[in-house]
Design a protein around this motif. Structure first.
Motif, mmCIF file in Angstrom:
data_model
loop_
_atom_site.group_PDB
_atom_site.id
_atom_site.type_symbol
_atom_site.label_atom_id
_atom_site.label_comp_id
_atom_site.label_asym_id
_atom_site.label_seq_id
_atom_site.Cartn_x
_atom_site.Cartn_y
_atom_site.Cartn_z
ATOM 1 N N GLY A 60 0.793 -1.225 0.000
ATOM 2 C CA GLY A 60 0.000 0.000 0.000
ATOM 3 C C GLY A 60 0.825 1.274 0.000
ATOM 4 N N GLU A 61 2.133 1.181 -0.277
ATOM 5 C CA GLU A 61 2.941 2.399 -0.363
ATOM 6 C C GLU A 61 2.535 3.184 -1.609
ATOM 7 N N PRO A 62 2.667 4.515 -1.566
ATOM 8 C CA PRO A 62 2.298 5.296 -2.742
ATOM 9 C C PRO A 62 3.324 5.107 -3.852
ATOM 10 N N VAL A 63 2.993 4.301 -4.845
ATOM 11 C CA VAL A 63 3.877 4.057 -5.981
ATOM 12 C C VAL A 63 3.238 4.698 -7.206
ATOM 13 N N ALA A 64 4.004 5.555 -7.885
ATOM 14 C CA ALA A 64 3.471 6.195 -9.088
ATOM 15 C C ALA A 64 3.748 5.317 -10.294
ATOM 16 N N ALA A 65 2.888 5.385 -11.267
ATOM 17 C CA ALA A 65 3.086 4.595 -12.484
ATOM 18 C C ALA A 65 4.420 4.943 -13.134
ATOM 19 N N SER A 66 4.825 6.222 -12.989
ATOM 20 C CA SER A 66 6.084 6.646 -13.615
ATOM 21 C C SER A 66 7.286 5.918 -13.005
ATOM 22 N N GLU A 67 7.143 5.495 -11.762
ATOM 23 C CA GLU A 67 8.242 4.764 -11.121
ATOM 24 C C GLU A 67 8.412 3.376 -11.726
ATOM 25 N N LEU A 68 7.416 2.948 -12.483
ATOM 26 C CA LEU A 68 7.487 1.626 -13.100
ATOM 27 C C LEU A 68 7.790 1.718 -14.594
ATOM 28 N N SER A 69 8.078 2.943 -15.036
ATOM 29 C CA SER A 69 8.379 3.116 -16.456
ATOM 30 C C SER A 69 9.735 2.502 -16.781
ATOM 31 N N ARG A 70 9.927 2.205 -18.055
ATOM 32 C CA ARG A 70 11.194 1.630 -18.480
ATOM 33 C C ARG A 70 12.361 2.523 -18.077
ATOM 34 N N GLN A 71 12.202 3.812 -18.316
ATOM 35 C CA GLN A 71 13.309 4.731 -18.024
ATOM 36 C C GLN A 71 13.656 4.739 -16.534
ATOM 37 N N ALA A 72 12.627 4.817 -15.695
ATOM 38 C CA ALA A 72 12.872 4.871 -14.254
ATOM 39 C C ALA A 72 13.541 3.592 -13.771
ATOM 40 N N LEU A 73 13.054 2.469 -14.281
ATOM 41 C CA LEU A 73 13.614 1.188 -13.838
ATOM 42 C C LEU A 73 15.051 1.017 -14.318
ATOM 43 N N VAL A 74 15.331 1.454 -15.539
ATOM 44 C CA VAL A 74 16.687 1.312 -16.060
ATOM 45 C C VAL A 74 17.667 2.199 -15.283
ATOM 46 N N GLU A 75 17.207 3.386 -14.926
ATOM 47 C CA GLU A 75 18.069 4.281 -14.121
ATOM 48 C C GLU A 75 18.361 3.676 -12.752
ATOM 49 N N LEU A 76 17.307 3.166 -12.146
ATOM 50 C CA LEU A 76 17.473 2.548 -10.826
ATOM 51 C C LEU A 76 18.424 1.350 -10.934
ATOM 52 N N PHE A 77 18.271 0.615 -12.021
ATOM 53 C CA PHE A 77 19.143 -0.543 -12.243
ATOM 54 C C PHE A 77 20.612 -0.119 -12.276
ATOM 55 N N ALA A 78 20.900 0.943 -13.013
ATOM 56 C CA ALA A 78 22.294 1.384 -13.158
ATOM 57 C C ALA A 78 22.875 1.753 -11.792
ATOM 58 N N GLU A 79 22.056 2.419 -10.986
ATOM 59 C CA GLU A 79 22.513 2.847 -9.666
ATOM 60 C C GLU A 79 22.773 1.633 -8.755
ATOM 61 N N ARG A 80 21.802 0.718 -8.758
ATOM 62 C CA ARG A 80 21.924 -0.477 -7.900
ATOM 63 C C ARG A 80 23.094 -1.361 -8.338
ATOM 64 N N LEU A 81 23.258 -1.474 -9.644
ATOM 65 C CA LEU A 81 24.329 -2.338 -10.146
ATOM 66 C C LEU A 81 25.687 -1.773 -9.730
ATOM 67 N N ALA A 82 25.828 -0.462 -9.875
ATOM 68 C CA ALA A 82 27.100 0.169 -9.518
ATOM 69 C C ALA A 82 27.420 -0.126 -8.052
ATOM 70 N N ARG A 83 26.403 0.001 -7.200
ATOM 71 C CA ARG A 83 26.630 -0.230 -5.770
ATOM 72 C C ARG A 83 26.978 -1.695 -5.507
#
Ligand code: PLP
Length: 478
Positions: A60-83
């Motif tokens: 039930g956390e407030p998740v926006a549809a934009s957070e599930l977009s390809r661009q958002a997910l790919v950016e998050l991926f790059a950050e997580r992978l680097a870490r």
């Protein structure tokens, strides 16, 4: 931190949001060509992100549809992978001014020791091979003679750390029998080393004598009986009782124990080979003085004031040390070849008494005059003043460094620190940004200022530290 995207769910149901989550293979397809990272790692990051999103929606956390977009997910991926590709075990800059900082790795090894470690790690060695006889040898023989020559002890043994050393000595010489110890010395060191607990685990029976603030020779005398195995003295390391106090000097305990044919053991904690009082620190008994006072067994850490690798050194009379060596528990607590290599290198440095304050980093940092620390602080100040002029007020301030490692706890060493008063961040945000930097910087907050004590920062780290500070204010946000 996801504050910037906390849009309300805007009418989308959980089901709808869950349907927006891509399949693992689809996500993998988006990112597979963008990285050379091992496929297993890429997959684990992708799975982790998708699972996290799913749980957030279900929770039930407030998740926006934009957070599930390809661009958002790919950016998050790059950050997580680097870490994820960064090692977990990392170098940090110690701006705390605590020289023997237990949480930041205690003592730093000198070049000479590092060279030995590299060699021993990559090549075969005579770890347990006697080159004279061609037969199996003892790993302890590599350092035993050096330890005896430096301290005047008859025999020596090294185990994993001082906690292990204390446990091993008690178990060998006192299991099932009584050990007399002053109430003023029942110390707890850091995490989980407590004299009463170690004593109980070793099977020895602790007999407390005296009062918290005062213990007399007659207290020990009255406690000795047929079941007494030894008298124990413990360095109180990280605390000091002040006021109306009294402890029995080691020499008197040795004399008393001698009359009854009992051994005296001292847990010296930090165990220093040199008198540090000439640098303004309180006079502490050196290992050599403790040995000369006639102690039967003394134990101390290798990585506190000695400035070597983690180890527990046990020195003393041959009859006791031989018994300790034969204890099967000794095999379970033995040191590895890296420790031995580092320890031997450190011990060899001690033969050159004039040089140790330059060659052994722990001693070099402790003996560094305030002016030298000040110069380093000013050098850093010059490198950040202009770039940070709009972002923070910076001065060089007087502070007190600490020895750490439980040595002379109440005493500080006059030192100099960079004191930052951030204008564009809160001081907590600054502390966090520096701690999370790719080269983490650990300082402390005092009276609303962020302090970096320059005693524990190496000359070679100043430029990198300046970059970390500038990045914290003007660099990419994490
Ligand atoms: C630090 C300390 C210990 C524990 O030593 P480690 O090397 O950390 O295991 C034990 N006794 C005293 C008095 C100490 O100061």
């Amino acid at each position: 931190m996801s504050e910037q995207k906390k849009k309300p769910v805007a009418g989308r149901s959980r089901q709808e949001l869950l349907r927006l989550i891509p399949k693992v293979d689809e996500f993998l397809g988006w990112v597979a060509d963008s990285t050379l990272a091992p496929r297993l790692v890429v997959k684990s990051v992708v799975r982790g992100i998708l699972e996290e999103r799913r749980q957030a929606i279900l929770g039930g956390e407030p998740v926006a549809a934009s957070e599930l977009s390809r661009q958002a997910l790919v950016e998050l991926f790059a950050e997580r992978l680097a870490r994820k590709l960064e090692p977990n075990f990392r170098t940090v800059i110690n701006g705390t001014g605590v020289v023997v900082h237990t949480n930041l790795g205690r003592s730093l090894l000198p070049e000479a020791a590092m060279a030995m470690l590299l060699q021993v790690g990559a090549r075969y060695s005579n770890l347990e091979f006697d080159l004279e006889t061609g037969k199996r040898g003892s790993r302890y023989s590599l350092v035993e003679e050096l330890l005896c020559e430096l301290t005047g002890a008859e025999a020596a043994l090294v185990v994993n750390n001082n906690a292990a050393a204390v446990m091993l000595v008690l178990e060998t010489l006192a299991a099932g029998r009584e050990v007399v110890v002053s109430r003023g010395q029942l110390v707890e060191i850091g995490g989980s080393f407590r004299i009463p607990d170690v004593m109980a685990k070793s099977g020895a029976i602790m007999v407390e004598v005296g009062a918290t603030n005062r213990t007399h020779l007659r207290d020990y005398q009255a406690a000795i009986n047929d079941n007494t195995a030894m008298l124990l003295k413990v360095h109180t390391s990280n605390f000091k009782v002040i006021g109306f106090t009294s402890e029995v000097p080691l020499a008197e305990l040795v004399a008393l124990a001698g009359e009854s044919g009992l051994p005296v053991m001292e847990d010296l904690g930090s165990g220093c080979f040199v008198d540090l009082s000439r640098f303004g620190l309180a006079k502490e008994p050196t290992v050599q003085e403790v040995v000369a006072a006639g102690v039967d067994v003394v134990t101390f850490s290798g990585d506190k004031l000695l400035g070597g690798p983690q180890a527990g050194v046990i020195l003393g009379k041959r009859c006791y040390i031989e018994k300790i060596k034969r204890n099967p528990m000794n095999r379970a607590l033995r040191i590895d070849k890296f420790t031995l290599a580092g320890l031997e290198a450190i011990l060899r440095l001690y033969f050159d008494e004039e040089d140790i304050f330059a060659t052994i980093p722990t001693l070099a940092m402790l003996s560094q005059p305030r002016e030298v620390v000040d110069r380093r602080a000013r050098r850093l100040l010059r490198q950040i003043r202009k770039p940070l002029a709009e972002h923070c007020r910076v001065v060089v301030a007087d502070v007190e460094s600490r020895v750490g490692g439980g040595a002379v706890p109440e005493q500080g060493l006059p030192s100099r620190a960079l004191a930052l008063e951030p204008l564009t961040l809160s001081v907590d945000q600054l502390e966090r940004a520096l701690r999370l930097a790719s080269l983490p910087v650990i300082g402390r907050i005092e009276d609303g200022r962020y302090l970096l004590d320059m005693r524990t920062v190496a000359d070679g780290e100043v430029a990198a530290l300046a970059r970390c500070l500038i990045d914290a204010f003007v660099g990419r946000k994490r």
